[in-house]
Design a protein around this motif. Structure first.
Motif, PDB file in Angstrom:
ATOM      1  N   TYR A   3     102.959 -63.745  26.679  1.00 22.20           N
ATOM      2  CA  TYR A   3     101.997 -62.691  26.558  1.00 22.20           C
ATOM      3  C   TYR A   3     102.788 -61.418  26.393  1.00 22.20           C
ATOM      4  O   TYR A   3     103.566 -61.031  27.128  1.00 22.20           O
ATOM      5  N   PHE A   4     102.636 -60.706  25.075  1.00 18.97           N
ATOM      6  CA  PHE A   4     103.098 -59.480  24.662  1.00 18.97           C
ATOM      7  C   PHE A   4     102.275 -58.514  24.734  1.00 18.97           C
ATOM      8  O   PHE A   4     101.142 -58.486  24.172  1.00 18.97           O
ATOM      9  N   SER A   5     102.688 -57.350  25.012  1.00 21.86           N
ATOM     10  CA  SER A   5     101.663 -56.102  24.897  1.00 21.86           C
ATOM     11  C   SER A   5     102.470 -54.799  24.772  1.00 21.86           C
ATOM     12  O   SER A   5     103.558 -54.663  25.431  1.00 21.86           O
ATOM     13  N   VAL A   6     101.962 -53.878  23.807  1.00 23.84           N
ATOM     14  CA  VAL A   6     102.884 -52.570  23.735  1.00 23.84           C
ATOM     15  C   VAL A   6     102.079 -51.523  23.277  1.00 23.84           C
ATOM     16  O   VAL A   6     100.921 -51.975  22.724  1.00 23.84           O
ATOM     17  N   TRP A   7     102.140 -50.307  23.434  1.00 25.75           N
ATOM     18  CA  TRP A   7     101.310 -49.220  23.031  1.00 25.75           C
ATOM     19  C   TRP A   7     101.992 -48.573  21.761  1.00 25.75           C
ATOM     20  O   TRP A   7     103.166 -47.801  21.937  1.00 25.75           O
ATOM     21  N   ALA A   8     101.132 -48.589  20.779  1.00 22.26           N
ATOM     22  CA  ALA A   8     101.534 -47.988  19.706  1.00 22.26           C
ATOM     23  C   ALA A   8     100.415 -47.770  18.837  1.00 22.26           C
ATOM     24  O   ALA A   8      99.694 -48.161  17.878  1.00 22.26           O
ATOM     25  N   PRO A   9      99.639 -46.439  19.364  1.00 23.01           N
ATOM     26  CA  PRO A   9      98.487 -46.044  18.803  1.00 23.01           C
ATOM     27  C   PRO A   9      98.284 -45.643  17.376  1.00 23.01           C
ATOM     28  O   PRO A   9      97.319 -45.746  16.823  1.00 23.01           O
ATOM     29  N   THR A  10      99.435 -45.433  16.652  1.00 17.64           N
ATOM     30  CA  THR A  10      99.151 -44.993  15.190  1.00 17.64           C
ATOM     31  C   THR A  10      99.798 -46.262  14.410  1.00 17.64           C
ATOM     32  O   THR A  10      99.993 -45.912  13.100  1.00 17.64           O
ATOM     33  N   ALA A  11      99.760 -47.121  15.036  1.00 16.98           N
ATOM     34  CA  ALA A  11     100.394 -48.442  14.280  1.00 16.98           C
ATOM     35  C   ALA A  11      99.179 -48.910  13.162  1.00 16.98           C
ATOM     36  O   ALA A  11      98.088 -48.990  13.834  1.00 16.98           O
ATOM     37  N   LYS A  12      99.729 -49.341  12.076  1.00  9.84           N
ATOM     38  CA  LYS A  12      98.776 -49.914  11.366  1.00  9.84           C
ATOM     39  C   LYS A  12      98.679 -51.741  11.502  1.00  9.84           C
ATOM     40  O   LYS A  12      97.687 -52.560  11.413  1.00  9.84           O
ATOM     41  N   SER A  13     100.120 -52.019  11.879  1.00 12.97           N
ATOM     42  CA  SER A  13     100.060 -53.585  12.479  1.00 12.97           C
ATOM     43  C   SER A  13     101.352 -53.556  13.218  1.00 12.97           C
ATOM     44  O   SER A  13     102.288 -52.877  13.103  1.00 12.97           O
ATOM     45  N   VAL A  14     101.390 -54.418  14.272  1.00 11.17           N
ATOM     46  CA  VAL A  14     102.459 -54.702  15.136  1.00 11.17           C
ATOM     47  C   VAL A  14     102.604 -56.359  15.316  1.00 11.17           C
ATOM     48  O   VAL A  14     101.721 -56.857  15.566  1.00 11.17           O
ATOM     49  N   SER A  15     103.882 -56.768  14.983  1.00 14.81           N
ATOM     50  CA  SER A  15     104.395 -58.088  15.039  1.00 14.81           C
ATOM     51  C   SER A  15     105.500 -58.362  16.131  1.00 14.81           C
ATOM     52  O   SER A  15     106.320 -57.351  16.269  1.00 14.81           O
ATOM     53  N   VAL A  16     105.470 -59.299  16.640  1.00 16.15           N
ATOM     54  CA  VAL A  16     106.655 -59.936  17.542  1.00 16.15           C
ATOM     55  C   VAL A  16     107.568 -60.436  16.653  1.00 16.15           C
ATOM     56  O   VAL A  16     107.234 -61.647  15.985  1.00 16.15           O
ATOM     57  N   ILE A  17     108.797 -60.043  16.423  1.00 15.60           N
ATOM     58  CA  ILE A  17     110.029 -61.094  15.934  1.00 15.60           C
ATOM     59  C   ILE A  17     111.075 -61.189  16.474  1.00 15.60           C
ATOM     60  O   ILE A  17     111.300 -60.534  17.495  1.00 15.60           O
ATOM     61  N   GLY A  18     111.604 -62.356  16.283  1.00 15.40           N
ATOM     62  CA  GLY A  18     112.686 -62.990  16.833  1.00 15.40           C
ATOM     63  C   GLY A  18     113.315 -64.205  16.155  1.00 15.40           C
ATOM     64  O   GLY A  18     112.713 -64.693  15.010  1.00 15.40           O
ATOM     65  N   ASN A  19     114.232 -64.985  16.804  1.00 18.86           N
ATOM     66  CA  ASN A  19     114.686 -66.211  16.328  1.00 18.86           C
ATOM     67  C   ASN A  19     113.624 -67.356  15.983  1.00 18.86           C
ATOM     68  O   ASN A  19     113.731 -68.039  15.144  1.00 18.86           O
ATOM     69  N   VAL A  46      95.076 -55.719  17.960  1.00 21.17           N
ATOM     70  CA  VAL A  46      94.709 -53.995  18.523  1.00 21.17           C
ATOM     71  C   VAL A  46      93.609 -54.402  19.573  1.00 21.17           C
ATOM     72  O   VAL A  46      92.411 -54.918  19.162  1.00 21.17           O
ATOM     73  N   ARG A  47      93.486 -53.665  20.671  1.00 19.53           N
ATOM     74  CA  ARG A  47      92.364 -53.549  21.559  1.00 19.53           C
ATOM     75  C   ARG A  47      91.244 -52.845  20.856  1.00 19.53           C
ATOM     76  O   ARG A  47      91.584 -51.735  20.036  1.00 19.53           O
ATOM     77  N   TRP A  48      90.132 -52.916  21.286  1.00 22.60           N
ATOM     78  CA  TRP A  48      89.070 -52.368  20.910  1.00 22.60           C
ATOM     79  C   TRP A  48      88.708 -51.017  21.442  1.00 22.60           C
ATOM     80  O   TRP A  48      87.668 -50.301  20.934  1.00 22.60           O
ATOM     81  N   ASP A  49      89.364 -50.554  22.575  1.00 26.23           N
ATOM     82  CA  ASP A  49      88.937 -49.662  23.297  1.00 26.23           C
ATOM     83  C   ASP A  49      89.846 -48.277  23.129  1.00 26.23           C
ATOM     84  O   ASP A  49      89.665 -47.545  23.777  1.00 26.23           O
ATOM     85  N   SER A  50      90.267 -48.122  21.972  1.00 28.38           N
ATOM     86  CA  SER A  50      91.096 -46.912  21.589  1.00 28.38           C
ATOM     87  C   SER A  50      92.262 -46.640  22.604  1.00 28.38           C
ATOM     88  O   SER A  50      92.716 -45.464  22.490  1.00 28.38           O
ATOM     89  N   SER A  51      92.692 -47.519  23.126  1.00 26.67           N
ATOM     90  CA  SER A  51      93.965 -47.194  24.137  1.00 26.67           C
ATOM     91  C   SER A  51      95.281 -47.421  23.261  1.00 26.67           C
ATOM     92  O   SER A  51      96.194 -46.830  23.586  1.00 26.67           O
ATOM     93  N   GLY A  52      95.171 -47.959  22.259  1.00 24.53           N
ATOM     94  CA  GLY A  52      96.522 -47.763  21.170  1.00 24.53           C
ATOM     95  C   GLY A  52      97.334 -49.077  21.731  1.00 24.53           C
ATOM     96  O   GLY A  52      98.601 -49.129  21.392  1.00 24.53           O
ATOM     97  N   ILE A  53      96.888 -50.007  22.424  1.00 25.26           N
ATOM     98  CA  ILE A  53      97.455 -51.248  23.056  1.00 25.26           C
ATOM     99  C   ILE A  53      97.323 -52.180  21.984  1.00 25.26           C
ATOM    100  O   ILE A  53      96.249 -52.803  21.564  1.00 25.26           O
ATOM    101  N   TRP A  54      98.594 -53.104  21.692  1.00 22.07           N
ATOM    102  CA  TRP A  54      98.565 -54.315  20.883  1.00 22.07           C
ATOM    103  C   TRP A  54      98.977 -55.378  21.870  1.00 22.07           C
ATOM    104  O   TRP A  54      99.920 -55.167  22.388  1.00 22.07           O
ATOM    105  N   GLU A  55      98.540 -56.632  21.685  1.00 19.48           N
ATOM    106  CA  GLU A  55      98.577 -57.618  22.550  1.00 19.48           C
ATOM    107  C   GLU A  55      98.329 -58.896  22.066  1.00 19.48           C
ATOM    108  O   GLU A  55      97.634 -59.245  21.017  1.00 19.48           O
ATOM    109  N   GLY A  56      98.533 -59.890  22.619  1.00 20.06           N
ATOM    110  CA  GLY A  56      98.434 -61.445  22.270  1.00 20.06           C
ATOM    111  C   GLY A  56      99.445 -62.369  23.020  1.00 20.06           C
ATOM    112  O   GLY A  56     100.457 -61.910  23.629  1.00 20.06           O
ATOM    113  N   PHE A  57      98.910 -63.803  23.003  1.00 17.00           N
ATOM    114  CA  PHE A  57      99.886 -64.782  23.798  1.00 17.00           C
ATOM    115  C   PHE A  57     100.408 -65.599  22.524  1.00 17.00           C
ATOM    116  O   PHE A  57      99.762 -65.991  21.334  1.00 17.00           O
TER     117      PHE A  57
END
Length: 635
Positions: free
Chosen positions: A44-60, A73-84
């Protein structure tokens, strides 16, 4: 199409606390957490990025491409992006690829809450399983409050891990190796605490660790988080407290770090007058932003909770307190009351100290603060900043300046060495002879002393003797304990070969013994921060350059009489006043031959006369060795 599945560790209550800046366990929610969902292992990844248009997890696992694992992105205007993300597990490298709404800028960032990073100069974060480390310091944690309190001995060995000692090929010692070598050494030297210069991840070694990019990650240069826990465990099993340098004052502009995180001034203050540190070419946290305050206080909690750290030494507090710190007119803006104090930073510091002292029993916070700001060590409930201790920078500068003078001239500067007692009890002071005093052309401590080789060592022993009998707690930087001759070089090991030579070997023995004296004589620590713990015998003997005073604990039978002879002149039948009619016995002498001294001492019991002196009821005649500190105790 994103391969990320909806999942969250955040409750509505978490979000509420985060938004109002009072969630201090954010490390349990943010970052990368390995979990199993419906029998599938992943992260599970989560990161605070309130002005982001998109957030991706990148890696090998996706060839560092940003179009496969887009967080939600969460619906609650917290600016938190998350997912499994399924099948991404322990040891995977990752970053966040963030596209900004503001200007389309794309950044690739290490995880602000990442528990481990790649070894610099590589910059990715590393997924970590939940630690299963089994601590063995239950005893220490149960009685820590009795070892770490303000009326107990507190003698600190300051260490820069990269340069304390190197292996063959100039490689760093690992946390695991230090758990044997450093722990044994600190115990042998009788220090009560060790202090690590910053061990959180830092990209640039010449910063000495003070420019952090991984606030939650022990530096991978030395091993894993569990390796560091093992090191701290070993210190605790040897009754040695652990202090860690903490840097909430600024952070670097490195592309993978916190700066301009989501294409906006997220962690740093947007006004460069408050958000950019000109001296250090680094960014300053926005202490008025709730989410940033919660990030920092959560980080302090993290080190004490997860790593059992006993104290945090907070770097560069003065730069946080003042809006005009190191700025010219026109480069800063007054606060709402027209003053120069940074009100938001002051409130942050108070909240930080309140949280730590409320939550953790027996811990300390120590301020590196170089101004006359009042109430640094006054409790927050009484209007102070709430630190446990503050570095006594004035004592350090005055003392080193005095001891650098040729002994023949010291009588003209006598007030420099006595002045510290005029304000010694205005704060809970720690006396530091730190890394900052042996770099940038200042010379090593031994080479700041005047005279020939014998006098240099005698002067340094006298300096340490004066320091350890002066009110306050103590700190020595690595190498000072054996008279390191070269200035500190962060790139290389201390000059351990010097211990093959008698003066250095005996200096090391002296420091070990004076630490032992400090730990075993309650008069030296029980009232270290109270004027009741100190009494002058004579502070005005400038002509002889002699200081004499009494240190007191809770029991008057433990009182110590201390006399410092600050010139090479031997003084026989030197008369001092004392408070007790009981005879005196010498219990410590910096001039003994086993310390490379001349061997002059008070062999016999010293009779105390009923004819008073120095406004005391009684008096005694003693012998003062050259350049020495002698400690006496009443029989």
């Amino acid at each position: 199409m994103s391969l990320v599945q909806p999942y969250s560790l955040f409750t509505d209550f978490d979000i509420s606390l985060f938004k109002n800046g009072s969630h201090y366990n954010l490390f349990d929610k943010f970052g990368a957490h390995t979990v199993t969902i419906d029998g599938v292992k992943g992260t599970y990844f989560s990161v605070w990025a309130p002005t982001a248009k998109s957030v991706s997890v990148i890696g090998n696992f996706n060839f560092w491409q940003g179009n496969q694992h887009e967080l939600l992105v969460r619906w609650d205007s917290s600016g938190i992006w998350e997912g499994f993300i399924p099948n991404v597990t322990h040891g995977e490298l990752y970053k966040y690829r963030i596209e900004s709404h503001n200007n389309g800028i794309i950044t690739e960032k290490a995880d602000p809450y990442g528990r481990l990073c790649e070894i610099p100069p590589k910059t990715a974060s590393v997924v970590q399983d939940t630690s299963t480390y089994q601590w063995n310091d239950t005893a220490w944690m149960s009685y820590r409050k009795n070892k770490n309190s303000l009326d107990k001995p507190f003698s600190v060995y300051e260490v820069h891990i990269e340069s304390w000692k190197k292996k063959e090929g100039y490689k760093n010692l690992s946390f695991r190796e230090l758990a044997t070598e450093l722990v044994n050494y600190v115990a042998e030297m009788n220090f009560t605490h060790v202090e690590f210069m910053p061990i959180m991840e830092y990209p640039y070694s010449p910063s000495w660790g003070y420019q952090l990019t991984g606030y939650y990650a022990p530096s991978a240069r030395f091993g894993t988080p569990d390796d560091l826990k093992y090191l701290i465990d070993e210190f605790h099993k040897n009754d040695i407290g652990v202090i860690v340098d903490w840097v909430p004052s600024h952070f670097p502009e490195d592309a993978h770090g916190l700066g301009y995180f989501d294409g906006s001034n997220l962690y740093e203050h947007p006004d460069p007058r408050k958000g950019y540190h000109q001296d250090w070419k680094s960014l300053i946290f926005n202490y008025g932003r709730n989410e940033v305050k919660a990030f920092l206080i959560s980080n302090a909690v993290f080190w004490m909770q997860e790593f059992h750290v006993d104290a945090l030494r907070v770097d560069a507090v003065a730069s946080m307190l003042y809006l005009d710190y190191s700025r010219k007119d026109g480069e800063w803006e007054p606060n709402i009351y027209g003053g120069r104090e940074n009100l938001e930073a002051i409130q942050f510091i108070k909240d930080f100290n309140t949280e730590l002292y409320t939550r953790f029993e027996g811990i300390q916070t120590i301020a590196e603060e170089s101004t006359a700001f009042t109430g640094v060590t006054t409790p927050t409930q009484l209007g102070g900043l709430g630190f446990g201790m503050k570095w006594m920078m004035g004592w350090m500068h005055d003392t080193l300046d005095y001891f650098s003078k040729d002994t023949i001239y010291r009588k003209h500067h006598h007030n420099e060495i006595t002045f510290s007692l005029a304000y010694a009890f205005s704060e809970n002071f720690m006396l530091p002879l730190s890394h900052d005093e042996v770099v940038y052309g200042k010379k090593s401590l031994i080479y700041r002393m005047p005279g020939d080789e014998w006098q240099r060592f005698a002067n340094l022993r006298t300096l340490y003797g004066y320091m350890f009998t002066h009110p306050g707690t103590k700190l020595l930087f690595q190498g000072a304990e054996f008279g390191q001759t070269e200035e500190w070089n962060f790139q290389q090991s201390l000059d351990w070969h010097l211990l093959e030579f008698d003066p250095h070997k005996k200096m090391k023995a002296f420091v070990s013994d004076i630490n032992k004296l400090y730990k075993t004589e309650p008069a030296l620590y029980e009232k270290a921060f109270s004027p009741e713990g100190f009494e002058w015998i004579e502070l005005n003997d400038a002509e002889s350059s002699v200081l004499s005073y009494i240190r007191k604990g809770h029991n008057t039978e433990n009182d110590l009489v201390i006399v410092c002879n600050l010139t090479p002149t031997i003084r026989k039948k030197y008369k001092i006043g004392v408070n007790s009619s009981k005879n005196l016995k010498e219990i410590f002498n910096s001039d003994l031959k086993k310390y490379h001294g001349s061997g002059i001492k008070n062999d016999n019991i010293i009779k105390v006369s009923k004819k008073g002196w120095h406004f005391k009821k009684y008096a005694a005649l003693i012998t003062l060795p050259p350049l020495s500190v002698v400690v006496f105790k009443h029989e």
